[in-house]
Design a protein around this motif. Structure first.
Motif, PDB file in Angstrom:
ATOM      1  N   SER A 202       0.913  -0.831   0.339  1.00  2.37           N
ATOM      2  CA  SER A 202      -0.100  -0.019  -0.034  1.00  2.37           C
ATOM      3  C   SER A 202       0.933   1.400   0.304  1.00  2.37           C
ATOM      4  N   ILE A 203       1.955   1.162   0.758  1.00  2.31           N
ATOM      5  CA  ILE A 203       2.898   2.088   0.638  1.00  2.31           C
ATOM      6  C   ILE A 203       3.234   2.315  -0.645  1.00  2.31           C
ATOM      7  N   GLY A 204       4.389   1.444  -0.670  1.00  2.00           N
ATOM      8  CA  GLY A 204       4.745   1.262  -2.427  1.00  2.00           C
ATOM      9  C   GLY A 204       3.807   2.123  -3.542  1.00  2.00           C
ATOM     10  N   ALA A 205       2.640   1.798  -3.317  1.00  2.00           N
ATOM     11  CA  ALA A 205       1.385   1.540  -4.571  1.00  2.00           C
ATOM     12  C   ALA A 205       1.377   3.174  -4.496  1.00  2.00           C
ATOM     13  N   ALA A 206       1.185   4.434  -3.061  1.00  2.00           N
ATOM     14  CA  ALA A 206       0.910   5.768  -2.944  1.00  2.00           C
ATOM     15  C   ALA A 206       1.827   6.648  -3.501  1.00  2.00           C
ATOM     16  N   ILE A 207       3.278   5.571  -3.102  1.00  2.00           N
ATOM     17  CA  ILE A 207       4.465   6.610  -3.220  1.00  2.00           C
ATOM     18  C   ILE A 207       4.276   6.599  -4.706  1.00  2.00           C
ATOM     19  N   THR A 208       4.678   5.689  -5.765  1.00  2.00           N
ATOM     20  CA  THR A 208       4.112   5.227  -7.006  1.00  2.00           C
ATOM     21  C   THR A 208       3.477   6.276  -8.080  1.00  2.00           C
ATOM     22  N   ALA A 209       2.656   6.066  -7.046  1.00  2.00           N
ATOM     23  CA  ALA A 209       1.395   7.053  -7.916  1.00  2.00           C
ATOM     24  C   ALA A 209       1.430   8.441  -8.000  1.00  2.00           C
ATOM     25  N   LEU A 210       2.528   9.052  -6.249  1.00  2.00           N
ATOM     26  CA  LEU A 210       2.454  10.081  -6.140  1.00  2.00           C
ATOM     27  C   LEU A 210       3.577  10.598  -7.505  1.00  2.00           C
ATOM     28  N   GLY A 211       4.906   9.805  -7.319  1.00  2.00           N
ATOM     29  CA  GLY A 211       6.057  10.329  -8.220  1.00  2.00           C
ATOM     30  C   GLY A 211       5.063   9.573  -9.670  1.00  2.00           C
ATOM     31  N   ALA A 212       4.435   9.427  -9.578  1.00  2.00           N
ATOM     32  CA  ALA A 212       3.810   9.193 -11.691  1.00  2.00           C
ATOM     33  C   ALA A 212       3.338  10.527 -11.439  1.00  2.00           C
ATOM     34  N   VAL A 213       2.579  10.712 -10.916  1.00  2.00           N
ATOM     35  CA  VAL A 213       1.949  12.948 -11.131  1.00  2.00           C
ATOM     36  C   VAL A 213       2.870  13.415 -11.219  1.00  2.00           C
ATOM     37  N   LEU A 214       3.663  13.276 -10.618  1.00  8.55           N
ATOM     38  CA  LEU A 214       4.700  14.578 -10.970  1.00  8.55           C
ATOM     39  C   LEU A 214       5.143  14.336 -11.477  1.00  8.55           C
ATOM     40  N   ILE A 215       5.709  13.555 -12.653  1.00  7.91           N
ATOM     41  CA  ILE A 215       6.235  13.170 -13.600  1.00  7.91           C
ATOM     42  C   ILE A 215       5.566  13.369 -15.219  1.00  7.91           C
ATOM     43  N   VAL A 216       3.945  12.854 -14.835  1.00 10.56           N
ATOM     44  CA  VAL A 216       3.472  13.415 -15.831  1.00 10.56           C
ATOM     45  C   VAL A 216       2.897  15.375 -15.527  1.00 10.56           C
ATOM     46  N   LEU A 217       2.786  15.061 -14.611  1.00 11.04           N
ATOM     47  CA  LEU A 217       2.243  17.432 -14.454  1.00 11.04           C
ATOM     48  C   LEU A 217       3.775  18.378 -14.934  1.00 11.04           C
ATOM     49  N   GLY A 218       4.865  17.303 -14.680  1.00 12.98           N
ATOM     50  CA  GLY A 218       6.465  17.781 -15.132  1.00 12.98           C
ATOM     51  C   GLY A 218       6.519  17.420 -16.534  1.00 12.98           C
ATOM     52  N   ALA A 219       6.159  17.159 -16.915  1.00 13.87           N
ATOM     53  CA  ALA A 219       6.126  16.666 -18.716  1.00 13.87           C
ATOM     54  C   ALA A 219       5.149  17.520 -19.220  1.00 13.87           C
ATOM     55  N   GLY A 220       3.695  17.855 -18.957  1.00  7.95           N
ATOM     56  CA  GLY A 220       3.254  18.947 -19.794  1.00  7.95           C
ATOM     57  C   GLY A 220       3.458  20.652 -19.093  1.00  7.95           C
ATOM     58  N   ARG A 221       4.026  20.610 -18.086  1.00  4.78           N
ATOM     59  CA  ARG A 221       4.349  22.117 -17.774  1.00  4.78           C
ATOM     60  C   ARG A 221       5.802  22.625 -18.516  1.00  4.78           C
ATOM     61  N   GLY A 222       6.819  21.986 -19.247  1.00  2.30           N
ATOM     62  CA  GLY A 222       8.230  21.536 -19.845  1.00  2.30           C
ATOM     63  C   GLY A 222       8.478  22.672 -19.001  1.00  2.30           C
ATOM     64  N   GLY A 223       9.471  23.013 -19.704  1.00  4.12           N
ATOM     65  CA  GLY A 223      10.749  24.000 -19.110  1.00  4.12           C
ATOM     66  C   GLY A 223      11.257  23.665 -18.361  1.00  4.12           C
ATOM     67  N   ASP A 224      12.068  24.128 -17.220  1.00  5.31           N
ATOM     68  CA  ASP A 224      13.007  24.125 -15.808  1.00  5.31           C
ATOM     69  C   ASP A 224      11.931  23.905 -15.066  1.00  5.31           C
TER      70      ASP A 224
END
Length: 843
Positions: A410-432
């Motif tokens: 459960s802990i692993g799934a929550a951390i992975t999901a949070l990390g994946a969301v941040l990665i997708v948000l970063g890809a959408g924002r772009g730049g530094d």
């Protein structure tokens, strides 16, 4: 308990050797990096101090384009005024720029950017304090030069020889008057130094009668600070003056700042290796605890507390970490010496200096090594201390509770999901900002996947297992089942490979994507057969353009000439091009208007600049040129932006009319019938066979960009190889533990007919399954990260499209399987040699 820990370390040398190797490699990289950069910093500091040992004051003047029209530098009159000041013993005025010398095969000596030319500035005694001549003397006329000793040796030149010297104009020949040694930074960086007569250097690099900088030597007893103040009174306001001591200190700080970046990169890879090593160390101590379960139970029964058991395991780890750190530090010193030798071998010369062994690298090496080992051993020690004495004496294993696995997943799934969301948000924002989000998300995702990896092992290996069963039969089936028997241990082993392959795959995806985009950009936008430029990255001269225009077989020539003017209150960069030819050498998509308008004195503006400044075809705008003249320009065309020209295109004649020193970065050339060896030879001949000027066809241009990316990837692969070596040791440990736990089972299999060959195959296949599992996880996560990072700069790279390098991914999978095979050699041999009767006996 300490004696017990020491005894256990000595009793399990083979197992602990792998932990020692893992920690040793990481510590060696850390300590070697610190020693290497300390040594480099000390050597360059010494060189800086030596270079300015006799310099009381140094004056520099690099005026802006506007200031240069009035005063391009320090005039001879200024030099004379400085020489007459009280306390001045001598003045050495300098002017410098690019100059290269070919060897006997016509190839440029040095690396282009570090090839330098300057002037000979003798004092009243006829000597220039900057150079110590080993043979001959300094140039005494316009037809003579002097060379540094390394360049003369590489080229096989002797005093009196004729030397061809390349600048940004066609090659010229000079007589070699002397050979010298020097502390000049260009020479120490592996480049070359050509010393001209002063009048020649001024004509080449600035303007007759002017210098870029000068050094002042003081008379004995003169105060450098006061002398600097006096010098500032007689030099132009645009000039700066520093004491030699201040300048040496500033250079030393700049060098340290530059080395700091290298230091951080190398320490980053060392950190990755140590992080991977944690899994190996944890597995090693888990195995040792499993082997000593009954012994620990007896210790508990006779009064040892849980804390004492944990401390005993941590004491073992501390001893192992101490030994590994000591060996790693010594190995790190050797690594520092090797890096220094390697740089010298590649002509990246390092000033002479002693190896610096300070206390900080020692302290960091031992602290990191011991702490990492104890940290990795803490969980196995804590787990061992929790086993009740009775349960430990009746069973080899402690059963993992369902609750602990549910909480972990459960802990692993929550951390992975949070990390994946941040990665997708970063890809959408772009730049530094987007890349910062991706970095944070990548860290969380990696941690989450490591936590989840035992849970993932069952479904992923279930997909792989049918292949092994079909091909290898019973051995393959047993290998697949054994691989998931202890998911935590399998996951910890696979994690080491997954981390390394995440980084390798992510960089490979990014490299392949960027390389394909650059290749497409080159193919789509360059119609010319050749691109001509300076190897040093400096600007070509107008003479080079004229020579190419007259070369046989040339049908179109257009430069990319540096230009600029003020438009609507701010400066814009412009490319001077040849009207009529620019369309033949570059593919420029015209949105409105016509490129033919360039021949009428109009300008062409790219679509983004036009939209930003509110310009359209037919608009006439007031401009101010660099020479302060004002005029009006009409927009004749709007085109889609190109990476090969500036946002504004203009006729070269207009650029030259307002800036006769405007440099040319590239010249694009089209030839009759397309590229050929004869055309390339004709272009080189037109440039006087100048070794400093490169003539590249489209393939060379693509290789120029792609080669840089591949070189970077190869360096990264090499640095990450250490982490993969540690991962191999982890697979060996896991298999050895698996064989130990399954002695009775293996004995029973042997008793019912499984021969030694099949036992070996079973263990090897188990290793391959674990390795491929780690590779699949790493490749999947790496591909995701490569996509996300690429999305952050796709808008600045025309033709960007995600590319998955399937060939490299296939190689990674094959290498992972090979890692498993190599890692299984010893455990498989040990399993096959088990005595079946001894293995199945009941204790």
């Amino acid at each position: 308990m300490f004696r017990t820990a020491l005894r256990n370390v000595l009793a399990h040398k083979a197992r602990l050797l792998m932990t020692v190797l893992a920690v040793m490699l990481g510590v060696a990289f850390v300590s070697g990096t610190l020693v290497f950069t300390d040594t480099l910093s000390n050597a360059f500091r010494g060189q800086s101090a030596k270079s300015y040992d006799d310099v009381a004051v140094a004056v520099e003047m690099y005026p802006s384009a506007e200031e240069a029209r009035k005063t391009p530098g320090l005039s001879q009159q200024v030099v004379d005024k400085v020489a007459k000041l009280d306390g001045v013993a001598s003045v050495g005025p300098r002017v410098d720029g690019f100059a290269g010398v070919p060897d006997k095969d016509g190839k440029l000596i040095g690396v282009g950017w570090s090839n330098k030319g300057t002037n000979f500035a003798p004092g009243k005694d006829g000597k220039d304090r900057a150079y110590i001549f080993t043979t001959g003397n300094g140039p005494a006329s316009a037809g003579q030069i002097a060379l540094d000793k390394d360049t003369a040796d590489k080229g096989g030149y002797k005093v009196g020889d004729t030397v061809r010297v390349a600048t940004n104009a066609p090659v010229k020949e000079y007589e070699l008057s002397g050979v010298f040694t020097t502390e000049d930074g260009a020479v120490n960086a592996g480049g070359s130094l050509v010393v001209f007569d002063t009048s020649v250097a001024q004509k080449l690099y600035l303007k007759p009668g002017y210098f870029q900088n000068l050094t002042v030597t003081a008379t004995p007893g003169a105060d450098a600070d006061k002398l600097r103040d006096e010098v500032l009174k007689v030099v132009p306001k645009a000039a700066t003056a520093q004491t030699g001591a201040d300048l040496a200190e500033q250079q030393a700080k700049d060098i340290e700042a530059g080395l700091g970046a290298l230091n951080q990169v190398l320490l980053g890879f060392a950190g990755i290796a140590l992080f991977v090593g944690i899994f190996l160390i944890s597995n090693t101590f888990t195995m040792l605890v499993a082997q000593r379960t009954k012994e620990l139970a007896l210790m508990r029964a006779v009064g040892a507390s849980r804390k004492q058991i944990t401390r005993s395991v941590l004491a073992e780890a501390g001893l192992v970490g101490l030994l590994a750190s000591a060996v790693g530090y010594v190995l790190g010193i050797g690594l520092a010496v090797g890096l220094r030798s390697a740089m010298n071998a590649f002509d990246l010369k390092i000033p002479a200096g002693d190896l610096v062994l300070e206390g900080t690298p020692v302290l960091i090496a031992f602290t990191v090594g011991v702490l990492i080992t104890m940290l990795a051993a803490w969980l196995p020690g804590r787990r061992a201390a929790k086993i009740p004495p009775v349960a430990a004496m009746s069973s080899v294993h402690a059963t993992q509770s369902t609750k602990s696995l549910v909480v972990r997943n459960s802990i692993g799934a929550a951390i992975t999901a949070l990390g994946a969301v941040l990665i997708v948000l970063g890809a959408g924002r772009g730049g530094d900002d987007g890349r910062m989000l991706i970095a944070g998300g990548a860290f969380l995702t990696l941690i989450g996947v490591i936590v989840l990896i035992p849970f993932l092992s069952r479904p992923v290996i279930a997909v792989i297992r049918p292949f092994f069963v079909k091909v290898f039969g019973v051995s393959g089936k047993l290998a697949g089942l054994n691989a998931v028997r202890n998911p935590r241990r399998t996951g910890a082993t696979a994690s080491a490979l997954a981390i390394g392959l995440t980084l390798v795959t992510g960089l490979s995806v990014l490299g392949a994507t960027v390389g394909a985009a650059l290749d497409k950009m080159t193919t789509d936008q360059i119609k010319a057969d050749y691109m001509v430029s300076m190897a040093s990255g400096t600007a070509l001269s107008q003479e080079a353009l004229t020579a190419l225009e007259k070369a046989p077989g040339v049908t179109a020539v257009s430069p990319q000439q540096n230009g600029a003017f003020e438009l609507k209150g701010s400066f814009v960069s412009a490319s001077g091009v040849t009207p009529g030819d620019i369309e033949k050498v570059l593919k420029l998509d015209v949105v409105n208007g016509s490129m033919a308008s360039l021949g009428q004195g109009k300008i062409a503006v790219d679509d983004k600049t036009a939209a930003k400044r509110g310009l359209k075809v037919g608009d006439t705008v007031p401009v101010e040129w660099l020479d302060k003249q004002k005029g009006r320009l009409t927009v004749g065309a709007v085109y889609k932006g190109s990476e090969f020209v500036s946002p504004v295109l203009i006729d070269t004649e207009l650029v030259s009319a307002h800036d006769d020193q405007a440099g040319i970065q590239q010249i694009f050339v089209s030839t009759e019938g397309g590229p050929s060896a004869a055309h390339e030879k004709a272009l080189s001949k037109a440039m006087g066979d100048n070794p400093a000027i490169t003539v590249m066809d489209q393939k060379d241009i693509r290789d120029l960009f792609g080669g840089q990316i591949n070189m970077l990837l190869n360096i990264v692969y090499g640095l990450l190889a250490m982490a993969l070596v540690i991962a191999v040791l982890g697979v060996v440990n896991t298999l050895a533990m698996s064989v130990f736990e399954r002695q009775q089972e293996i004995g029973m299999l042997r008793a019912i007919g499984l021969d030694r060959r099949r036992v070996k195959r079973m263990v090897r296949l188990e290793a391959v399954v674990i390795s491929v599992f780690g590779a699949v996880v790493g490749i999947g996560l790496g591909s995701f990260l490569g996509w996300a990072i690429g999305e952050t700069f796709k808008n600045s790279l025309p033709g960007y499209a995600l590319v998955l390098p399937w060939d490299r991914i296939g190689i990674f999978l094959v290498l992972a399987a090979l890692v498993g095979v190599l890692a299984s050699l010893w455990p498989a041999r040990s399993a096959a040699k088990l005595n079946m009767l001894a293995a199945i006996k009941t204790e």
